[in-house]
Design an enzyme around this catalytic site. Structure first.
Site, short mmCIF file in Angstrom:
data_model
loop_
_atom_site.label_atom_id
_atom_site.label_comp_id
_atom_site.label_asym_id
_atom_site.label_seq_id
_atom_site.Cartn_x
_atom_site.Cartn_y
_atom_site.Cartn_z
CD GLU A 229 1.91 8.32 -35.13
OE1 GLU A 229 0.83 8.29 -35.76
OE2 GLU A 229 2.08 7.74 -34.04
CG ASP B 278 4.70 8.13 -32.48
OD1 ASP B 278 4.06 9.08 -32.93
OD2 ASP B 278 4.40 6.93 -32.69
CD GLU C 147 3.73 6.32 -28.00
OE1 GLU C 147 2.52 6.27 -28.26
OE2 GLU C 147 4.49 5.34 -28.12
CD GLN D 171 7.15 2.63 -27.26
OE1 GLN D 171 7.39 1.61 -26.62
NE2 GLN D 171 5.95 2.84 -27.80
CB THR D 172 11.50 7.37 -30.30
OG1 THR D 172 12.53 6.37 -30.38
CG2 THR D 172 11.91 8.46 -29.32
CG ASN D 173 6.98 3.40 -33.51
OD1 ASN D 173 7.78 2.98 -34.34
ND2 ASN D 173 5.81 2.81 -33.31
NE ARG E 201 11.05 1.55 -39.91
CZ ARG E 201 10.07 1.74 -40.82
NH1 ARG E 201 9.01 2.48 -40.49
NH2 ARG E 201 10.17 1.21 -42.02
CD1 TRP F 4 -0.79 0.34 -24.04
CD2 TRP F 4 1.36 0.84 -24.25
NE1 TRP F 4 -0.71 1.62 -24.53
CE2 TRP F 4 0.60 1.95 -24.67
CE3 TRP F 4 2.75 0.91 -24.30
CZ2 TRP F 4 1.19 3.14 -25.12
CZ3 TRP F 4 3.35 2.09 -24.75
CH2 TRP F 4 2.57 3.19 -25.15
N GLY G 191 5.04 -3.26 -19.38
CA GLY G 191 4.21 -4.10 -20.22
C GLY G 191 2.81 -4.30 -19.72
NE ARG H 257 8.18 -6.10 -32.40
CZ ARG H 257 8.15 -4.75 -32.38
NH1 ARG H 257 8.84 -4.09 -31.46
NH2 ARG H 257 7.46 -4.09 -33.29
#
Length: 321
Positions: free
Chosen positions: A137, A139, A141, A154-156, A165, A231, A235, A309
């Protein structure tokens, strides 16, 4: 005196390719030349047609390459289907997807995001393999904001089932004031996320270092608009204000250029595909400068530097661009 005349032949190969041949000839003495050139043009045209059939090109309307997957009453076609409006209200969000999956290529859309107070909303544009345990995937967002605050994208990246990620960038313009182009470039060498031709993220193919890279599974193109105030904004501290509904986002200029699946068996491995060319195998000097500028001035979160993390830096974070 012989009269000089000219003519031209224009071929519409696809909405992406327009091919024009111009001829200049003397009315009598060069008729044979014109005939020869016309025959040559037809030969060239057949070659271009063969190329155009092997890859997907930009659709003329939304429904040509896409289908509504969620709440068709909340997606409205505009300008004869060349643009659409996505609606989020207390009843529902909405979503759409490409009719086909693709293996490598470039996907882009022009999007105008929700104006004003959009806290708690997420507008997403992404590619997904639609597989459960071993999904790939890519992303985009877009996380809503309180009025006057920057919009965050936001990218993932999920590769071989592994995600987490995330990177976040504050956009340096108001993405609700006008349309901007958001692009995912995916080839055998790297994945690049672009905002108006500015690269904001690069993920290299480092399989030689045992770093997973999505290359085996075709992916569909998706977009959704939904409520995620647990979220999305600060957050989850900022909740959605339903008194501002309906929330509206606009899309146009849907552009998919890649290898459709099902499609020609050798398309994805064809080194002659334009997106596999030398120009697209790494960022050029200007793109590299823009990429560094974004990371230095507008990046607000990078999983690579989040020691809470990842006490040990993930290997792909040390691979560079």
């Amino acid at each position: 005196m012989q009269r000089s005349t000219s003519t031209s032949l224009t071929f519409l190969l696809s909405p992406t390719y327009i091919f024009t041949l111009h001829f200049h000839f003397i009315s009598k003495s060069n008729l044979m030349t014109m005939a020869s050139l016309t025959n040559a043009s037809l030969l060239i045209l057949s070659c271009f047609l063969a190329i155009s059939l092997s890859v997907s090109a930009r659709p003329a309307t939304f429904l040509e390459d896409f289908r509504i997957t969620w709440s068709d009453s909340h997606i409205r076609q505009i300008d004869g289907g060349r643009a659409i409006q996505l609606v989020l209200d207390q009843n529902s969000g909405c979503g759409f997807a490409s009719k086909k999956q693709y293996l490598f290529g470039r996907v882009s859309m022009k999007i105008k995001l929700i104006p004003g107070d959009s806290a708690g909303t997420v507008t997403a544009f992404y590619m997904n393999s639609d597989t459960d345990t071993v999904r790939d995937e890519l992303d985009f967002e877009f996380l809503g904001n309180r009025t006057g605050q920057p919009y965050t994208v936001q990218t993932n990246i999920y590769a071989h089932g592994k995600g987490d990620r995330e990177q976040r960038v504050n956009l340096w313009f108001d993405p609700a004031a006008d349309f901007h182009t958001y692009t995912i470039m995916w080839n055998h060498h790297h994945i690049v996320y672009y905002v108006d031709e500015v690269p904001i993220r690069v993920y290299k193919n480092n399989e030689a270092r045992n770093i997973p890279y999505p290359k085996m599974q075709p992916m569909g193109v998706y977009s959704t608009l939904w409520e995620a105030d647990d979220w999305a904004t600060r957050g989850g501290l900022e909740k959605i204000d339903w008194s501002k509904a309906p929330f509206l986002a606009y899309y146009k200029d849907f552009d998919i250029e890649g290898c459709p699946v099902p499609g020609p068996a050798n398309c994805a491995t064809n080194a002659g595909n334009w997106w596999e060319g030398t120009t697209y195998q790494a960022l050029n000097a200007m793109e590299a400068r823009r990429y560094r500028w974004v990371r230095m001035n507008h990046m607000i979160y990078d999983y690579c530097t989040d020691k809470s993390r990842y006490p040990v830096t993930p290997p792909e974070c040390m691979a560079g661009i």
